[in-house]
Write an enzyme that holds these catalytic residues in place. Structure first.
Site, PDB file in Angstrom:
ATOM      1  CD  GLU B  50      49.715   3.569  37.137  1.00 38.23           C
ATOM      2  OE1 GLU B  50      51.030   4.211  38.192  1.00 38.23           O
ATOM      3  OE2 GLU B  50      50.906   3.450  36.564  1.00 38.23           O
ATOM      4  CG  ASN B  54      48.761   6.743  43.177  1.00 34.38           C
ATOM      5  OD1 ASN B  54      49.523   6.569  43.106  1.00 34.38           O
ATOM      6  ND2 ASN B  54      47.903   6.880  42.528  1.00 34.38           N
ATOM      7  NE  ARG B 108      55.731   7.493  41.594  1.00 33.58           N
ATOM      8  CZ  ARG B 108      55.881   6.136  41.367  1.00 33.58           C
ATOM      9  NH1 ARG B 108      56.824   5.619  41.525  1.00 33.58           N
ATOM     10  NH2 ARG B 108      54.523   5.081  40.728  1.00 33.58           N
TER      11      ARG B 108
HETATM   12  N1  LIG Z   1      46.013   6.919  47.981  1.00 34.97           N
HETATM   13  C1  LIG Z   1      46.633   8.401  47.597  1.00 34.97           C
HETATM   14  N2  LIG Z   1      46.452   8.514  49.140  1.00 34.97           N
HETATM   15  C2  LIG Z   1      47.135  10.267  48.832  1.00 34.97           C
HETATM   16  N3  LIG Z   1      47.254  10.660  47.954  1.00 34.97           N
HETATM   17  C3  LIG Z   1      47.111  10.103  46.819  1.00 34.97           C
HETATM   18  C4  LIG Z   1      46.798   8.827  46.771  1.00 34.97           C
HETATM   19  N4  LIG Z   1      46.549   8.314  45.459  1.00 34.97           N
HETATM   20  C5  LIG Z   1      46.920   9.416  44.705  1.00 34.97           C
HETATM   21  N5  LIG Z   1      47.218  10.769  45.341  1.00 34.97           N
HETATM   22  C6  LIG Z   1      47.784  11.850  45.259  1.00 34.97           C
HETATM   23  O1  LIG Z   1      47.279  12.339  43.563  1.00 34.97           O
HETATM   24  C7  LIG Z   1      48.314  12.360  42.730  1.00 34.97           C
HETATM   25  C8  LIG Z   1      48.344  12.127  41.275  1.00 34.97           C
HETATM   26  O2  LIG Z   1      48.137  10.614  41.787  1.00 34.97           O
HETATM   27  P1  LIG Z   1      48.743  10.200  40.346  1.00 34.97           P
HETATM   28  O3  LIG Z   1      48.852   8.345  40.836  1.00 34.97           O
HETATM   29  O4  LIG Z   1      47.721  10.761  39.473  1.00 34.97           O
HETATM   30  O5  LIG Z   1      50.191  10.990  40.594  1.00 34.97           O
HETATM   31  P2  LIG Z   1      51.728  10.081  40.959  1.00 34.97           P
HETATM   32  O6  LIG Z   1      51.460   9.555  41.889  1.00 34.97           O
HETATM   33  O7  LIG Z   1      52.111  10.986  40.869  1.00 34.97           O
HETATM   34  O8  LIG Z   1      53.139   9.619  39.968  1.00 34.97           O
HETATM   35  P3  LIG Z   1      52.992   8.348  38.954  1.00 34.97           P
HETATM   36  O9  LIG Z   1      51.595   7.914  38.977  1.00 34.97           O
HETATM   37  O10 LIG Z   1      52.958   9.031  37.074  1.00 34.97           O
HETATM   38  O11 LIG Z   1      54.014   7.406  38.964  1.00 34.97           O
HETATM   39  C9  LIG Z   1      49.172  12.358  43.860  1.00 34.97           C
HETATM   40  O12 LIG Z   1      51.331  12.564  42.951  1.00 34.97           O
HETATM   41  C10 LIG Z   1      48.771  12.363  45.310  1.00 34.97           C
HETATM   42  O13 LIG Z   1      49.561  13.787  45.452  1.00 34.97           O
HETATM   43 MG   LIG Z   2      50.626   7.027  41.192  1.00 39.11          MG
END
Ligand SMILES: Nc1ncnc2c1ncn2[C@@H]1O[C@H](COP(=O)(O)OP(=O)(O)OP(=O)(O)O)[C@@H](O)[C@H]1O
Ligand SMILES: [Mg+2]
Lengths: 113, 143
Positions: B50, B54, B108
């Protein structure tokens, strides 16, 4: 990926045979969409027997296929889901709309797929 | 004895999606020194996947950058730090909410942080817009 189609029941079974993450989900999605559009099945079953790892990319991928199959008026279920994969699905609540079924063709599937 | 670390490792790799499996398998294999059970190993692999994903899709978006993974083993736990020098998170509280995603067009689901929080025992998110993001997670291994 292994694909089988049962014309009589209009049932398409897609067996995923690799770990599901962001890297692999793109390829799985393209192939699954191709098969769904080719057969326009009434029932779609995703088989997870050979999936030993899945992260949140799998939730998005399965929901996307669900949207497509419902657009065509079909229903969808998942089968042979290992406990680690199940844990990810259950966290998201997705199994309330796309049920995990015990067997294809049983009463379960008649009810939900 | 928790503050005395027993072992440490560091990884650095490019933000390519083919490295997602590499990162989670490497961390899981390092964690195996603590003799975790199958469920604990699987939780660690999922959480690492995860955080690394990200960094690739949100942190660096289409650009290629470097992702760092640092693991520390303690007697009964593992600490994993995953960091990028990507775009950063504007609102951490919002990002943590289940189903919140800034990339719905990529299918996502917004479950990444919820999974990290639930599968691990501790989760800390540090992020500065334009500088980068650092995720620190800890899991207790009851061997
Ligand atoms: N390393 C990162 N750099 C920049 N923004 C981030 C980062 N990690 C998370 N985010 C932000 O936080 C939000 C939520 O992250 P999360 O992993 O919970 O969901 P997602 O990645 O959008 O979907 P999923 O992980 O379910 O596929 C992301 O949509 C993004 O906007
Ligand atoms: Mg994610």
């Amino acid at each position: 990926m292994k694909v089988t189609y049962n014309e009589k029941d209009k049932l398409l079974k897609i067996e995923i045979t690799e770990e599901i993450d962001h890297h692999s989900s793109e390829k799985i999605r393209t192939r699954a969409d191709f098969e769904i559009q080719k057969y326009i099945p009434k029932k779609l079953v995703m088989d997870f027997e050979n999936v030993n790892f899945m992260d949140s990319a799998g939730i998005g991928m399965i929901l996307g296929r669900y949207k497509m199959i419902t657009m065509f008026g079909g229903t969808m279920g998942m089968i042979n889901v290992h406990s680690s994969v199940k844990k990810v699905f259950e966290m998201s609540g997705i199994t309330k709309i796309i049920p995990i079924i015990e067997e294809i063709g049983g009463t379960e599937i008649g009810k939900c797929v | 004895m928790e503050n005395v670390y027993e072992n440490k490792m560091k990884l650095e790799f490019l933000s390519k999606s083919s490295n997602e499996a590499f990162a989670r398998i490497t961390v899981a294999s390092f964690a195996s020194q603590l003799d975790p059970n199958i469920e604990e190993i699987s939780d660690i692999k999922t959480a690492v996947s995860e955080a690394v994903t990200n960094s690739i899709i949100h942190g660096y978006e289409d650009k290629i950058g470097i992702i760092k993974v640092e693991c520390t083993l303690f007697a009964n736990s593992i600490e994993i730090q995953i960091s990028d020098n990507g775009k950063g998170i504007e609102n951490i509280e919002k990002a943590k909410e289940p189903l919140y995603t800034t990339k719905p067009e990529l299918e996502r689901s917004g479950m990444g942080f919820t999974i990290m929080e639930n599968f691990m025992d501790e989760l800390k998110i540090e992020s500065v817009v334009g500088i980068g993001t650092k995720i620190t997670m800890k899991k207790v291994i009851n061997n």
